[in-house]
Design a protein around this motif. Structure first.
Motif, PDB file in Angstrom:
ATOM      1  N   SER A 192      14.266  19.055  55.231  1.00 51.08           N
ATOM      2  CA  SER A 192      13.949  17.634  55.130  1.00 51.08           C
ATOM      3  C   SER A 192      14.322  17.073  53.770  1.00 51.08           C
ATOM      4  O   SER A 192      14.836  15.955  53.664  1.00 51.08           O
ATOM      5  N   GLN A 209      18.532  18.029  53.105  1.00 57.45           N
ATOM      6  CA  GLN A 209      19.468  17.527  54.106  1.00 57.45           C
ATOM      7  C   GLN A 209      20.772  18.335  54.133  1.00 57.45           C
ATOM      8  O   GLN A 209      21.871  17.792  53.988  1.00 57.45           O
ATOM      9  N   VAL A 264      20.043  20.650  62.254  1.00 62.28           N
ATOM     10  CA  VAL A 264      21.293  20.930  61.546  1.00 62.28           C
ATOM     11  C   VAL A 264      21.973  22.122  62.211  1.00 62.28           C
ATOM     12  O   VAL A 264      21.369  22.824  63.027  1.00 62.28           O
TER      13      VAL A 264
END
Length: 297
Positions: free
Chosen positions: A240, A243, A275
């Motif tokens: 978070s 990124q 991701v």
């Protein structure tokens, strides 16, 4: 490099095919596109689906810009998806398997796992799960490590495959301050508690530094992040905050009911992050191509 990209012709799989195409860098690299047809149906229907799948693979190779001017080979096999993918990877001596993120079916996944998890469990191949749109190069890579040989193997694979850039790679290590709760319960002063946690953090950083030196990674200017907490929570928070474009993780070869009910940190990550994830099994892990649904428990 030999890459196997699995597809079920969904949007998720199309992203994986495009990403696989962008990973083919050398002129002698080969990309094998595989689709698995369910053989648990009438024979004529299996034949029809095989022909249709072959046609669709050829069309995708011709239509996707990322697949142009590289060696692409369409392959259609019969069987369970994870089994067909593993057999194909073994047949072509794959260096990497690329797959799209699969839809989760919670109760079923608890006992058997998603297809991508079962490919990771059953093979010796690094597996790239593609969640996002294809990227020519991963710019920011986060590498959670538990300081094990498996973690070291994952880093080596990441380096050899060109996934890790020295100036854009962060190593993450989660540590547990086991005495923190007891100190709090006993009414210790907050400064004592925080001092204890900081000492544990420094010790964890020393262990990380020793790990890097022992494996020959100490000369690289990677960012080091040592955080207190449960590994999955630490990873989620780091994702978070930083990124990253890619998570690179080693996996452990736990099997049986322990794995089914508890799961590994890597499998928890596969199910929860948005991701791309490169999961690297232990280099000594034996390939088990003929795994059945019951044996996955």
């Amino acid at each position: 490099m030999n890459i196997v990209a699995a597809t079920d012709f969904s949007t998720r799989s199309n992203r994986a095919l495009r990403q696989a195409g962008l990973l083919v860098r050398s002129p002698d690299a080969k990309l094998h596109l595989v689709h698995v047809v369910d053989e648990d149906q009438p024979t004529e229907l299996v034949r029809i689906e095989e022909r249709e799948a072959q046609r669709m693979l050829v069309e995708q190779i011709a239509a996707m810009p990322e697949l142009q001017n590289i060696h692409c080979y369409p392959i259609v096999v019969k069987g369970h998806p994870f089994d067909g993918i593993l057999r194909t990877a073994a047949a072509v001596d794959a260096d990497l398997v690329v797959m799209g993120a699969h839809r989760k079916q919670f109760l079923r996944d608890i006992f058997t796992g998603t297809t991508i998890e079962r490919v990771i469990r059953g093979g010796k191949y690094p597996v790239l799960m593609v969640n996002n749109e294809a990227q020519r190069q991963y710019e920011r890579v986060l590498v959670p490590t538990d300081l094990s040989n498996t973690s070291a193997d994952a880093i080596r694979i990441g380096l050899s495959a060109g996934f890790l850039r020295d100036d854009r790679t962060s190593l993450l290590h989660a540590f547990s301050a086991v005495g923190k709760a007891r100190l709090k319960t006993s009414g210790a002063d907050p400064s004592i508690v925080s001092g204890y946690v900081e000492n544990e953090r420094e010790r964890a950083m020393e262990e990380l530094s020793k790990f890097l030196v022992a494996n020959g990674f100490d000369g690289r200017p990677w960012a080091l992040r040592v955080t207190e907490g449960v590994p999955m929570q630490v990873i989620a928070r780091a994702v978070s905050e930083e990124q990253p474009d890619l998570l690179l993780m080693g996996t452990h070869s736990r099997t049986g009911l322990l794995r089914a009910f508890i799961g590994s940190v890597t499998e928890e990550t596969l199910r929860s992050v948005d991701v791309d994830v490169l999961a690297v099994p232990p280099l000594s892990h034996e390939v088990q191509i003929s795994e059945s649904a019951s044996s996955s428990l």
